[in-house]
Motif scaffolding. Structure first.
Motif, short mmCIF file in Angstrom:
data_model
loop_
_atom_site.label_atom_id
_atom_site.label_comp_id
_atom_site.label_asym_id
_atom_site.label_seq_id
_atom_site.Cartn_x
_atom_site.Cartn_y
_atom_site.Cartn_z
N LEU A 80 0.81 -1.22 0.00
CA LEU A 80 0.00 0.00 0.00
C LEU A 80 0.84 1.27 0.00
O LEU A 80 0.53 2.23 -0.71
CB LEU A 80 -0.95 0.00 1.20
CG LEU A 80 -1.90 1.20 1.27
CD1 LEU A 80 -2.74 1.33 0.02
CD2 LEU A 80 -2.78 1.12 2.50
N ASP A 81 1.91 1.27 0.77
CA ASP A 81 2.78 2.46 0.79
C ASP A 81 3.23 2.81 -0.62
O ASP A 81 3.16 3.97 -1.03
CB ASP A 81 4.02 2.20 1.66
CG ASP A 81 3.68 2.12 3.13
OD1 ASP A 81 2.48 2.17 3.46
OD2 ASP A 81 4.61 2.01 3.95
N HIS A 98 1.88 1.99 -3.46
CA HIS A 98 0.80 2.42 -4.34
C HIS A 98 0.34 3.84 -4.01
O HIS A 98 0.00 4.61 -4.90
CB HIS A 98 -0.36 1.44 -4.28
CG HIS A 98 -0.18 0.28 -5.20
ND1 HIS A 98 -0.57 0.29 -6.52
CD2 HIS A 98 0.41 -0.92 -5.01
CE1 HIS A 98 -0.25 -0.85 -7.09
NE2 HIS A 98 0.35 -1.61 -6.20
N CYS A 99 0.35 4.17 -2.74
CA CYS A 99 -0.05 5.53 -2.36
C CYS A 99 0.97 6.54 -2.84
O CYS A 99 0.60 7.61 -3.35
CB CYS A 99 -0.21 5.63 -0.84
SG CYS A 99 -1.75 4.88 -0.28
#
Lengths: 203, 203
Positions: free
Chosen positions: B157-158, B160-161
């Motif tokens: 997630l990191d 992708h963010c």
DNA sequence: TCCCTCATGGGAGTCTACTGTCATTATCCA
DNA sequence: TGGATAATGACAGTAGACTCCCATGAGGGA
């Protein structure tokens, strides 16, 4: 995303209650079919059949097929949530709270529905345009807030880029949430990712 | 965005040169009409007329009307540009250079065309879905790069963010560029906004 | 109860993207 | 130059979104 319909105030007559019910049925059946077969593959006739109304009636309730899935006032909600925050607060904090609040409420009310609609917005090609528009509008709302609070003029690029980054991150978080079938907690994810942004993406 | 067609290598026969020319004509006329009347309002018949071919022929070149406006290999270009950067470099730097390079080349080659197509992607409702897809793909390319360089797994997630924020900022910059009719210099804008991101959006 | 209003269903019709077929014409190659 | 091959145009046809119109029947007020 659709605002929840005001559920049948008692003071309205049978006629209007019936109309509300019909509208809800059409929408519900439409979503069911969209989820099962995709938006494009679902015809208005199918929706009408499923909702047990005639196609004519469908078009009386929704001017176009796209309108079934439309939510005009999401950014109003967001704007309201943002305006309720103290003006001195860093924008990133306001947004964090604003999103947590508005999403939190929707989550408690309609978790499955929200998940379904959000997933549709991500997966169905024809609906992605809609999602993009919503994203853009949210972004403009946030940009406006930034300009207002920091005394920039409304077209300011810094403000728009910051807003774009913030909204993109929250969208990515929501996408992650959808891809994990809503089985992760949204709010801590938001917290972490917004913190990363504030720390300047050291990667 | 469409890659520029390789302009008629001399070793091909008349047949193929004619085909290429036909394809270019169709595309050019289509863009002209889209810009003048909007995408939805332009029918395939009109495009065919303007390009002086039959509608059948139109569909022989482009399986759907949407495909006229499609660019399959933009993210390949981006990926290539990124891969040519030193692996030790911070991702934000790689992207800054990668974008400046690939956009710079397109700018020199097709400035007006690029402006027109980009504007269409922002303004025309039916084409925004396309733009969204391209954004998502670019985002995934960047996320993949981040994961690769920092040894995360691909769904992280990191990563992708961060990718989402970076792409969103560059999109916002391009949007600004389009809204100012291409009369501002893109590269310094990129530089400044990426620097702001790296500094953590203190607003 | 009677009449008016209004939601509904049905059907006919339009518009446009897209498919399939076949005859014609233009290029290519031996 | 002549025969194979490939591109094209014309035409008919399908599907689905959306419109218009009219008859019917179900609420609602007096």
């Amino acid at each position: 995303m659709n605002a929840k319909e005001t559920p049948a105030a008692p003071e309205m007559g049978l006629r209007e209650r019936k109309k509300l019910r019909t509208m809800e049925t059409i929408r519900r059946e439409a979503y069911r079919l969209f989820a099962a077969q995709g938006y494009e593959a679902t015809t208005v006739d199918q929706i009408a059949d499923a909702a047990e109304v005639s196609p004519s009636t469908f078009f009386r309730y929704f001017p176009t097929k796209e309108d079934v899935v439309l939510d005009d006032d999401y950014d109003d909600t967001l704007a309201a949530a943002l305006r309720s925050r103290p003006p001195g607060e860093p924008v990133i904090e306001s947004l964090r709270h604003g999103l947590a609040d508005s999403l939190g409420r929707q989550l408690e009310a309609d978790r499955e529905d929200l998940l379904l609609r959000t997933r549709l917005g991500f997966t169905d090609p024809a609906l992605r345009a809609r999602s993009w528009d919503e994203m853009q509008r949210s972004q403009d709302v946030v940009a406006a807030l930034i300009c207002e609070r920091t005394g920039r003029d409304p077209g300011d690029l810094d403000a728009h880029c910051a807003a774009a980054a913030l909204i993109a991150v929250s969208t990515a978080v929501v996408r992650y949430w959808v891809e994990h079938d809503g089985k992760v907690d949204l709010v801590p994810l938001y917290d972490r990712q917004f913190a990363q942004l504030a720390a300047g993406l050291r990667l």
